[in-house]
Scaffold this motif. Structure first.
Motif, PDB file in Angstrom:
ATOM      1  N   GLY A   1       0.805  -1.221   0.000  1.00 36.06           N
ATOM      2  CA  GLY A   1       0.000   0.000   0.000  1.00 36.06           C
ATOM      3  C   GLY A   1       0.838   1.271   0.000  1.00 36.06           C
ATOM      4  N   PRO A   2       0.173   2.453   0.156  1.00 35.98           N
ATOM      5  CA  PRO A   2       0.838   3.735  -0.076  1.00 35.98           C
ATOM      6  C   PRO A   2       1.575   4.362   1.107  1.00 35.98           C
ATOM      7  CG  PRO A   2      -1.518   4.080   0.215  1.00 35.98           C
ATOM      8  CD  PRO A   2      -1.290   2.602   0.313  1.00 35.98           C
ATOM      9  N   LYS A   3       1.302   3.938   2.348  1.00 35.42           N
ATOM     10  CA  LYS A   3       1.849   4.683   3.501  1.00 35.42           C
ATOM     11  C   LYS A   3       2.424   3.739   4.560  1.00 35.42           C
ATOM     12  CE  LYS A   3      -1.191   8.700   2.917  1.00 35.42           C
ATOM     13  NZ  LYS A   3      -2.202   9.587   3.557  1.00 35.42           N
ATOM     14  N   SER A   4       3.488   3.035   4.174  1.00 35.62           N
ATOM     15  CA  SER A   4       4.116   2.086   5.106  1.00 35.62           C
ATOM     16  C   SER A   4       4.737   2.800   6.298  1.00 35.62           C
ATOM     17  CB  SER A   4       5.181   1.259   4.391  1.00 35.62           C
ATOM     18  OG  SER A   4       4.587   0.261   3.594  1.00 35.62           O
ATOM     19  N   ILE A   5       5.468   3.883   6.049  1.00 42.57           N
ATOM     20  CA  ILE A   5       6.184   4.553   7.145  1.00 42.57           C
ATOM     21  C   ILE A   5       5.190   5.129   8.155  1.00 42.57           C
ATOM     22  CG2 ILE A   5       7.665   6.525   7.745  1.00 42.57           C
ATOM     23  CD1 ILE A   5       9.378   5.882   5.334  1.00 42.57           C
ATOM     24  N   ASP A   6       4.131   5.768   7.669  1.00 43.36           N
ATOM     25  CA  ASP A   6       3.120   6.324   8.589  1.00 43.36           C
ATOM     26  C   ASP A   6       2.509   5.220   9.454  1.00 43.36           C
ATOM     27  OD1 ASP A   6       3.476   8.897   7.710  1.00 43.36           O
ATOM     28  OD2 ASP A   6       1.728   8.913   6.388  1.00 43.36           O
ATOM     29  N   THR A   7       2.190   4.090   8.821  1.00 47.39           N
ATOM     30  CA  THR A   7       1.558   2.992   9.560  1.00 47.39           C
ATOM     31  C   THR A   7       2.534   2.401  10.575  1.00 47.39           C
ATOM     32  OG1 THR A   7       0.362   2.513   7.505  1.00 47.39           O
ATOM     33  CG2 THR A   7       0.139   0.921   9.285  1.00 47.39           C
TER      34      THR A   7
ATOM     35  N   ILE B   1      10.693  -7.308   5.995  1.00 49.10           N
ATOM     36  CA  ILE B   1      11.153  -5.925   6.189  1.00 49.10           C
ATOM     37  C   ILE B   1      12.131  -5.847   7.366  1.00 49.10           C
ATOM     38  CG2 ILE B   1      10.411  -3.577   6.784  1.00 49.10           C
ATOM     39  CD1 ILE B   1       9.838  -4.459   3.840  1.00 49.10           C
ATOM     40  N   ALA B   2      11.897  -6.617   8.423  1.00 54.39           N
ATOM     41  CA  ALA B   2      12.819  -6.641   9.572  1.00 54.39           C
ATOM     42  C   ALA B   2      14.214  -7.067   9.125  1.00 54.39           C
ATOM     43  CB  ALA B   2      12.295  -7.604  10.641  1.00 54.39           C
ATOM     44  N   ARG B   3      14.283  -8.101   8.295  1.00 54.69           N
ATOM     45  CA  ARG B   3      15.588  -8.591   7.828  1.00 54.69           C
ATOM     46  C   ARG B   3      16.248  -7.579   6.891  1.00 54.69           C
ATOM     47  NH1 ARG B   3      14.397 -13.937   5.141  1.00 54.69           N
ATOM     48  NH2 ARG B   3      12.305 -13.066   4.996  1.00 54.69           N
ATOM     49  N   TRP B   4      15.439  -6.947   6.059  1.00 54.04           N
ATOM     50  CA  TRP B   4      15.983  -5.898   5.173  1.00 54.04           C
ATOM     51  C   TRP B   4      16.552  -4.741   5.996  1.00 54.04           C
ATOM     52  CZ3 TRP B   4      13.726  -0.884   4.193  1.00 54.04           C
ATOM     53  CH2 TRP B   4      14.411  -0.145   3.223  1.00 54.04           C
ATOM     54  N   LEU B   5      15.825  -4.301   7.008  1.00 57.09           N
ATOM     55  CA  LEU B   5      16.291  -3.213   7.872  1.00 57.09           C
ATOM     56  C   LEU B   5      17.552  -3.609   8.646  1.00 57.09           C
ATOM     57  CD1 LEU B   5      12.841  -2.017   9.289  1.00 57.09           C
ATOM     58  CD2 LEU B   5      14.282  -0.756   7.687  1.00 57.09           C
TER      59      LEU B   5
ATOM     60  N   GLU C   1       9.008  -3.785  -2.018  1.00 55.62           N
ATOM     61  CA  GLU C   1       9.863  -2.760  -2.642  1.00 55.62           C
ATOM     62  C   GLU C   1       9.311  -1.346  -2.413  1.00 55.62           C
ATOM     63  OE1 GLU C   1       6.767  -3.934  -5.625  1.00 55.62           O
ATOM     64  OE2 GLU C   1       8.087  -5.048  -4.266  1.00 55.62           O
ATOM     65  N   LYS C   2       8.001  -1.241  -2.167  1.00 54.45           N
ATOM     66  CA  LYS C   2       7.398   0.076  -1.907  1.00 54.45           C
ATOM     67  C   LYS C   2       7.906   0.673  -0.590  1.00 54.45           C
ATOM     68  CE  LYS C   2       3.127  -0.477  -4.546  1.00 54.45           C
ATOM     69  NZ  LYS C   2       1.664  -0.374  -4.526  1.00 54.45           N
ATOM     70  N   VAL C   3       8.266  -0.193   0.359  1.00 53.06           N
ATOM     71  CA  VAL C   3       8.815   0.287   1.637  1.00 53.06           C
ATOM     72  C   VAL C   3      10.171   0.949   1.385  1.00 53.06           C
ATOM     73  CG1 VAL C   3       9.527  -0.361   3.973  1.00 53.06           C
ATOM     74  CG2 VAL C   3       7.592  -1.538   2.903  1.00 53.06           C
ATOM     75  N   GLU C   4      10.993   0.311   0.572  1.00 50.22           N
ATOM     76  CA  GLU C   4      12.306   0.884   0.229  1.00 50.22           C
ATOM     77  C   GLU C   4      12.142   2.224  -0.490  1.00 50.22           C
ATOM     78  OE1 GLU C   4      16.569  -0.624  -1.529  1.00 50.22           O
ATOM     79  OE2 GLU C   4      14.769  -1.373  -2.538  1.00 50.22           O
ATOM     80  N   GLU C   5      11.188   2.287  -1.408  1.00 50.79           N
ATOM     81  CA  GLU C   5      10.927   3.548  -2.128  1.00 50.79           C
ATOM     82  C   GLU C   5      10.527   4.660  -1.154  1.00 50.79           C
ATOM     83  OE1 GLU C   5       7.884   2.481  -4.968  1.00 50.79           O
ATOM     84  OE2 GLU C   5       9.210   1.000  -5.918  1.00 50.79           O
ATOM     85  N   GLU C   6       9.685   4.320  -0.198  1.00 48.06           N
ATOM     86  CA  GLU C   6       9.269   5.324   0.802  1.00 48.06           C
ATOM     87  C   GLU C   6      10.451   5.807   1.633  1.00 48.06           C
ATOM     88  OE1 GLU C   6       5.830   5.333   3.365  1.00 48.06           O
ATOM     89  OE2 GLU C   6       4.871   3.807   2.116  1.00 48.06           O
ATOM     90  N   PHE C   7      11.328   4.886   2.019  1.00 49.11           N
ATOM     91  CA  PHE C   7      12.500   5.269   2.813  1.00 49.11           C
ATOM     92  C   PHE C   7      13.461   6.148   2.005  1.00 49.11           C
ATOM     93  CE2 PHE C   7      11.567   2.083   6.169  1.00 49.11           C
ATOM     94  CZ  PHE C   7      11.816   2.904   7.258  1.00 49.11           C
ATOM     95  N   ASN C   8      13.580   5.873   0.708  1.00 50.53           N
ATOM     96  CA  ASN C   8      14.428   6.721  -0.149  1.00 50.53           C
ATOM     97  C   ASN C   8      13.886   8.148  -0.185  1.00 50.53           C
ATOM     98  OD1 ASN C   8      16.082   4.551  -0.689  1.00 50.53           O
ATOM     99  ND2 ASN C   8      15.116   4.043  -2.643  1.00 50.53           N
TER     100      ASN C   8
ATOM    101  N   LYS D   1     -10.576   2.900  -0.088  1.00 51.98           N
ATOM    102  CA  LYS D   1     -10.873   3.984  -1.038  1.00 51.98           C
ATOM    103  C   LYS D   1     -10.642   3.532  -2.477  1.00 51.98           C
ATOM    104  CE  LYS D   1     -10.016   7.885   2.085  1.00 51.98           C
ATOM    105  NZ  LYS D   1      -9.859   7.164   3.359  1.00 51.98           N
ATOM    106  N   ARG D   2      -9.664   2.630  -2.663  1.00 47.33           N
ATOM    107  CA  ARG D   2      -9.400   2.089  -4.007  1.00 47.33           C
ATOM    108  C   ARG D   2      -8.492   0.865  -3.887  1.00 47.33           C
ATOM    109  NH1 ARG D   2      -4.368   3.822  -5.973  1.00 47.33           N
ATOM    110  NH2 ARG D   2      -3.335   5.425  -4.730  1.00 47.33           N
ATOM    111  N   ASP D   3      -8.159   0.249  -5.026  1.00 47.06           N
ATOM    112  CA  ASP D   3      -7.165  -0.827  -5.072  1.00 47.06           C
ATOM    113  C   ASP D   3      -5.790  -0.163  -5.174  1.00 47.06           C
ATOM    114  OD1 ASP D   3      -5.427  -2.879  -5.697  1.00 47.06           O
ATOM    115  OD2 ASP D   3      -6.672  -3.757  -7.268  1.00 47.06           O
ATOM    116  N   TYR D   4      -4.994  -0.295  -4.125  1.00 46.64           N
ATOM    117  CA  TYR D   4      -3.673   0.352  -4.076  1.00 46.64           C
ATOM    118  C   TYR D   4      -2.556  -0.555  -4.584  1.00 46.64           C
ATOM    119  CZ  TYR D   4      -5.962   3.417  -0.598  1.00 46.64           C
ATOM    120  OH  TYR D   4      -6.800   4.274   0.066  1.00 46.64           O
ATOM    121  N   SER D   5      -2.844  -1.828  -4.784  1.00 46.47           N
ATOM    122  CA  SER D   5      -1.781  -2.831  -4.884  1.00 46.47           C
ATOM    123  C   SER D   5      -1.006  -2.789  -6.200  1.00 46.47           C
ATOM    124  CB  SER D   5      -2.385  -4.227  -4.720  1.00 46.47           C
ATOM    125  OG  SER D   5      -3.227  -4.511  -5.829  1.00 46.47           O
TER     126      SER D   5
END
Length: 257
Positions: free
Chosen positions: A57-63, A86-90, A102-109, A245-249
């Motif tokens: 989804g769109p807001k991993s860091i906020d969640t 994600i724990a292992r990636w971090l 991969e969306k989590v990495e994009e958000e962190f960038n 609200k919509r399909d975010y995937s």
């Protein structure tokens, strides 16, 4: 691993970074922001997340920030397949970020561009510590008597109340019998064999409606795929839904269809 039901528990299915729907759910469940900026229930209810709060989804860091801030207060979270990835990636381990991770990495960038390297590094470490230390499942007790098991993908009766690498993997991924030709896990339907006396609440596999079978209830209604975010209230045994609200995937195949 035991949580006393007390004034009531709200068990939350997979959020998958659908932060807006999650905040809407909190309001529907009656949680209010207090002076510290944290959500609390006026009757002292607790929250248990079944995991997979991020990715797709769109807001991993906020969640993830929400759970970082609330997990020592009135909120509990369980280990899950995306959470473990994600724990292992971090932690700097070699993992392939796909299936929405991969969306989590994009958000962190993006976060690093705005907030700088040091602040980003600190946040990553906090998230890593949170995700590395969550249990495979929780047991809800009523006046000390076990009543409900909360788990991400599934559990066998003989695993309840125990921890091992085998149990953790079963709880994260369910009963997996290898991979198919597309590289997707072949999942056995563990809940069809479950005969335990404790009610098992689980997520992981998106179903259009809660699946109730053999004293188990699936509450992943695929909010990130345009379905619903689901909460199961205990001891009331009530469902609460928030429509996506919509399909975010962006997924080619929607598991709800």
């Amino acid at each position: 691993m035991n949580i006393e039901v007390g004034n009531g528990v709200d068990i939350i299915g997979d959020i998958h970074a659908c932060f807006d729907e999650w905040i809407q759910m909190l309001h529907q469940l009656g949680y209010e922001k207090n002076e510290q900026g944290l959500y609390a229930h006026p009757k002292g209810r607790k929250i248990i997340s079944l995991g997979d709060i991020m990715s797709r989804g769109p807001k991993s860091i906020d969640t993830m920030k929400f759970f970082l801030n609330h997990c020592n207060v009135n909120t509990y979270m369980i280990d899950s397949n995306h959470g473990w990835k994600i724990a292992r990636w971090l932690d700097g381990r070699k993992v392939q970020l796909k299936h929405g991770d991969e969306k989590v990495e994009e958000e962190f960038n993006q976060y690093e561009k705005i907030h700088g390297i040091e602040k980003t590094k600190k946040l990553k470490n906090q998230f890593k510590d949170l995700l590395m230390n969550v249990p495979s499942h929780y047991i809800l007790t009523d006046q000390g008597q076990p009543k409900v098991v909360c788990v991400h993908a599934g559990i066998r009766e003989e695993f309840i109340g125990k921890e091992s690498n085998r149990i953790k993997n079963f709880c994260r991924y369910g009963d997996v019998a290898g991979m198919d030709e597309q590289g997707k896990p072949i999942r056995r339907e563990w809940y069809k064999q479950y005969k335990g006396s404790l009610l098992v609440i689980w997520g992981h596999e998106p179903k259009p409606e809660p699946l109730i079978m053999n004293n188990t209830i699936n509450i992943d209604q695929g909010v990130v795929f345009g379905g619903k975010l689901t909460a199961y209230r205990y001891p009331e045994k009530e469902f609460v839904f928030v429509q996506a609200k919509r399909d975010y995937s962006g997924a080619k195949e929607n598991p709800l269809k």
